[in-house]
Enzyme design. Structure first.
Site, PDB file in Angstrom:
ATOM      1  N   HIS A   4      -1.617  -1.341   4.856  1.00 58.89           N
ATOM      2  CA  HIS A   4      -0.990  -2.130   3.792  1.00 58.89           C
ATOM      3  C   HIS A   4      -0.661  -3.515   4.378  1.00 58.89           C
ATOM      4  O   HIS A   4       0.497  -3.866   4.585  1.00 58.89           O
ATOM      5  CB  HIS A   4       0.266  -1.410   3.306  1.00 58.89           C
ATOM      6  CG  HIS A   4       0.764  -1.857   1.972  1.00 58.89           C
ATOM      7  ND1 HIS A   4       0.149  -2.837   1.227  1.00 58.89           N
ATOM      8  CD2 HIS A   4       1.845  -1.457   1.241  1.00 58.89           C
ATOM      9  CE1 HIS A   4       0.817  -3.007   0.101  1.00 58.89           C
ATOM     10  NE2 HIS A   4       1.849  -2.185   0.077  1.00 58.89           N
ATOM     11  N   GLN A  20       1.847  -6.069   2.645  1.00 63.65           N
ATOM     12  CA  GLN A  20       3.233  -5.630   2.796  1.00 63.65           C
ATOM     13  C   GLN A  20       3.777  -6.059   4.151  1.00 63.65           C
ATOM     14  O   GLN A  20       4.888  -6.597   4.262  1.00 63.65           O
ATOM     15  CB  GLN A  20       3.303  -4.095   2.678  1.00 63.65           C
ATOM     16  CG  GLN A  20       4.688  -3.525   2.929  1.00 63.65           C
ATOM     17  CD  GLN A  20       5.675  -3.947   1.866  1.00 63.65           C
ATOM     18  OE1 GLN A  20       5.415  -3.766   0.696  1.00 63.65           O
ATOM     19  NE2 GLN A  20       6.800  -4.532   2.270  1.00 63.65           N
ATOM     20  N   ASP A  38      10.038   3.967   5.161  1.00 64.03           N
ATOM     21  CA  ASP A  38       9.073   4.092   4.059  1.00 64.03           C
ATOM     22  C   ASP A  38       9.279   5.492   3.478  1.00 64.03           C
ATOM     23  O   ASP A  38       9.956   6.345   4.086  1.00 64.03           O
ATOM     24  CB  ASP A  38       7.643   3.912   4.619  1.00 64.03           C
ATOM     25  CG  ASP A  38       6.555   3.930   3.552  1.00 64.03           C
ATOM     26  OD1 ASP A  38       6.872   3.929   2.342  1.00 64.03           O
ATOM     27  OD2 ASP A  38       5.353   3.968   3.932  1.00 64.03           O
ATOM     28  N   CYS A  91       9.819  -0.816   2.439  1.00 65.23           N
ATOM     29  CA  CYS A  91       8.743  -1.479   1.687  1.00 65.23           C
ATOM     30  C   CYS A  91       8.859  -1.231   0.194  1.00 65.23           C
ATOM     31  O   CYS A  91       8.285  -1.990  -0.586  1.00 65.23           O
ATOM     32  CB  CYS A  91       7.387  -1.043   2.217  1.00 65.23           C
ATOM     33  SG  CYS A  91       7.154   0.745   2.210  1.00 65.23           S
ATOM     34  N   ARG A 148      -6.268  -1.914  -4.453  1.00 60.28           N
ATOM     35  CA  ARG A 148      -5.434  -0.795  -3.974  1.00 60.28           C
ATOM     36  C   ARG A 148      -6.233   0.465  -4.213  1.00 60.28           C
ATOM     37  O   ARG A 148      -6.478   0.852  -5.353  1.00 60.28           O
ATOM     38  CB  ARG A 148      -4.112  -0.738  -4.738  1.00 60.28           C
ATOM     39  CG  ARG A 148      -3.372   0.563  -4.535  1.00 60.28           C
ATOM     40  CD  ARG A 148      -1.938   0.528  -4.952  1.00 60.28           C
ATOM     41  NE  ARG A 148      -1.173  -0.334  -4.078  1.00 60.28           N
ATOM     42  CZ  ARG A 148       0.165  -0.402  -4.071  1.00 60.28           C
ATOM     43  NH1 ARG A 148       0.863   0.359  -4.894  1.00 60.28           N
ATOM     44  NH2 ARG A 148       0.790  -1.197  -3.247  1.00 60.28           N
ATOM     45  N   ARG A 184       6.965 -10.668  -0.670  1.00 61.47           N
ATOM     46  CA  ARG A 184       5.578 -10.335  -1.019  1.00 61.47           C
ATOM     47  C   ARG A 184       4.937 -11.494  -1.786  1.00 61.47           C
ATOM     48  O   ARG A 184       3.783 -11.849  -1.568  1.00 61.47           O
ATOM     49  CB  ARG A 184       5.531  -9.071  -1.902  1.00 61.47           C
ATOM     50  CG  ARG A 184       5.952  -7.786  -1.240  1.00 61.47           C
ATOM     51  CD  ARG A 184       4.978  -7.339  -0.179  1.00 61.47           C
ATOM     52  NE  ARG A 184       3.623  -7.197  -0.670  1.00 61.47           N
ATOM     53  CZ  ARG A 184       3.140  -6.097  -1.268  1.00 61.47           C
ATOM     54  NH1 ARG A 184       3.907  -5.037  -1.401  1.00 61.47           N
ATOM     55  NH2 ARG A 184       1.871  -6.049  -1.674  1.00 61.47           N
TER      56      ARG A 184
HETATM   57  N1   CP Z   1       5.566  -1.982  -1.563  1.00 62.24           N
HETATM   58  C1   CP Z   1       4.613  -1.873  -2.504  1.00 62.24           C
HETATM   59  O1   CP Z   1       3.427  -2.012  -2.239  1.00 62.24           O
HETATM   60  O2   CP Z   1       5.078  -1.624  -3.764  1.00 62.24           O
HETATM   61  P1   CP Z   1       4.179  -1.184  -4.996  1.00 62.24           P
HETATM   62  O3   CP Z   1       3.618   0.167  -4.652  1.00 62.24           O
HETATM   63  O4   CP Z   1       5.117  -1.134  -6.158  1.00 62.24           O
HETATM   64  O5   CP Z   1       3.097  -2.185  -5.186  1.00 62.24           O
HETATM   65  N1  NVA Z   2       3.337   4.759   2.375  1.00 65.57           N
HETATM   66  C1  NVA Z   2       3.540   4.439   0.980  1.00 65.57           C
HETATM   67  C2  NVA Z   2       3.680   2.970   0.812  1.00 65.57           C
HETATM   68  C3  NVA Z   2       4.014   2.531  -0.588  1.00 65.57           C
HETATM   69  C4  NVA Z   2       4.076   1.032  -0.723  1.00 65.57           C
HETATM   70  C5  NVA Z   2       2.408   4.997   0.162  1.00 65.57           C
HETATM   71  O1  NVA Z   2       1.245   4.923   0.609  1.00 65.57           O
HETATM   72  O2  NVA Z   2       2.647   5.508  -0.939  1.00 65.57           O
END
Ligand code: CP
Ligand code: NVA
Length: 329
Positions: free
Chosen positions: A146, A149, A240, A280, A119, A308
């Site tokens: 993502h 997700q 989101d 999400c 990430r 997930r």
């Molecule tokens: N939806 C998602 O990726 O959640 P986290 O940011 O908690 O991993």
């Molecule tokens: N768009 C959001 C998604 C979180 C899972 C972000 O990037 O923070």
């Protein structure tokens, strides 16, 4: 409700494609059949199929440059269930691009571990890491996409509506990472996607153009600023956060710009009564979604979050079990 496991007893390799040893940086790295194979295996695992221990004796390094709850825990549990050992690294220790370069971090982790789940703030760094690693690299969210997700989201949509091709999803929110993965997934899977965002928050033109090349004739796609007409016959309302990780300084402006698109009872009422609501997560309750909607009878948000785990187990199994792995029992 349709059960979606339709490749029963067919060895994955015999279907003419393979995820063995592959990276997953973008949903657009996958073919339609590959996405369906992941979802079928995820459904089978959720229904009780034992995926075995394809990660036995293997360790995967998980790099988190941004906070996570779902992604970290679901990946760690998935790796553990498949017999492997997850090693989570957080930015204060890794200091990607500060203590050492993305490429050097990748080269080192590649010597110790059998794969990297990352990430990252920048998708460019993910591409660098993938280029420097010989083992699989999986996107656990970047500024651009993502994909894990959206695999879980597609599994959820298929369960809820009984299909993907021909279903209709209205994405309400910023046209950034999650939206981009949705645009590619919808194009590949024949999902009619409506992106509803305030002016100035549209998906990138390059994303829209790339998706157009993936989309089969007859699959709908539109970007609009108004919810009403786009929700009239939708099966799914998806949202989101308005302010993604790293955009905190823009929070006040975003609250003002997105306010008219809050997923509340009034907005959900613009869709047919059978509509289901997805998010999400994490949810900024009271901003993009109200308590009444996320906790209400039309919400499938927590099933979606659970998925997930299943899609990531399936994805890892198909990447690590090799070509002989059967997609469904
Ligand atoms: N939806 C998602 O990726 O959640 P986290 O940011 O908690 O991993
Ligand atoms: N768009 C959001 C998604 C979180 C899972 C972000 O990037 O923070």
């Amino acid at each position: 409700m349709e059960r979606a496991i339709d490749v029963a007893v067919q060895p994955y390799e015999s279907m003419g494609h393979s995820l063995a040893g592959r990276d997953l940086l973008s949903i657009a790295d996958l073919t339609t059949d590959e996405i369906i194979a992941v979802l079928d295996l995820a459904d089978a695992a959720k229904s009780g199929r034992d995926l075995g221990s394809p990660l036995a004796g293997r360790s995967l390094a998980l790099i988190f440059q941004r906070p996570s709850n779902r992604t970290r825990v679901s990946f760690e549990v998935a790796i553990h269930r498949l017999g492997g050992h997850p090693i989570a690294l957080f930015n204060p220790e890794v200091q990607l691009g500060e203590r050492e370069s993305a490429a050097d971090i990748s080269r080192i982790l590649d010597r110790y571990a059998d794969g990297i789940v990352a990430r990252l703030v920048s998708h460019r760094d993910l591409v660098t890491i993938a280029g420097a690693a010989s083992s699989p690299v999986i996107n656990a969210l970047t500024d651009a996409e993502h994909p894990c997700q959206v695999l879980a989201d597609c599994m959820t949509v298929r369960t809820v509506t009984g299909r993907l091709a021909g279903s209709t999803v209205a994405y309400i929110g910023d046209g950034n990472n999650v939206c981009t993965s949705w645009i590619y997934a919808a194009a590949l899977l024949g999902v009619n996607l409506r992106v509803i965002c305030p002016p100035g928050y549209e998906p990138l033109a390059a994303v829209i153009e790339r998706a157009a090349r993936l989309r089969a004739p007859g699959t709908g796609f539109e970007v609009t600023h108004e919810a009403g007409p786009a929700l009239r016959d939708t099966e799914i309302i998806y949202t989101d956060v308005w302010t993604s990780m790293g955009q905190e300084t823009e929070q006040q402006r975003r609250r003002e710009d997105f306010a008219y698109l809050q997923v509340n009872d009034g907005l959900v009422g613009l869709a047919p009564p059978r509509v289901r609501v997805m998010h999400c997560l994490p949810a900024h309750r009271g901003e993009e979604i109200t308590d009444a909607v996320i906790d209400g009878p039309q919400s499938v948000v927590f099933d979606q979050a659970e998925n997930r785990l299943w899609v990531q187990q399936a994805l890892l199994a198909l990447i690590y079990a090799g070509d002989g792995y059967e997609a469904a029992a």
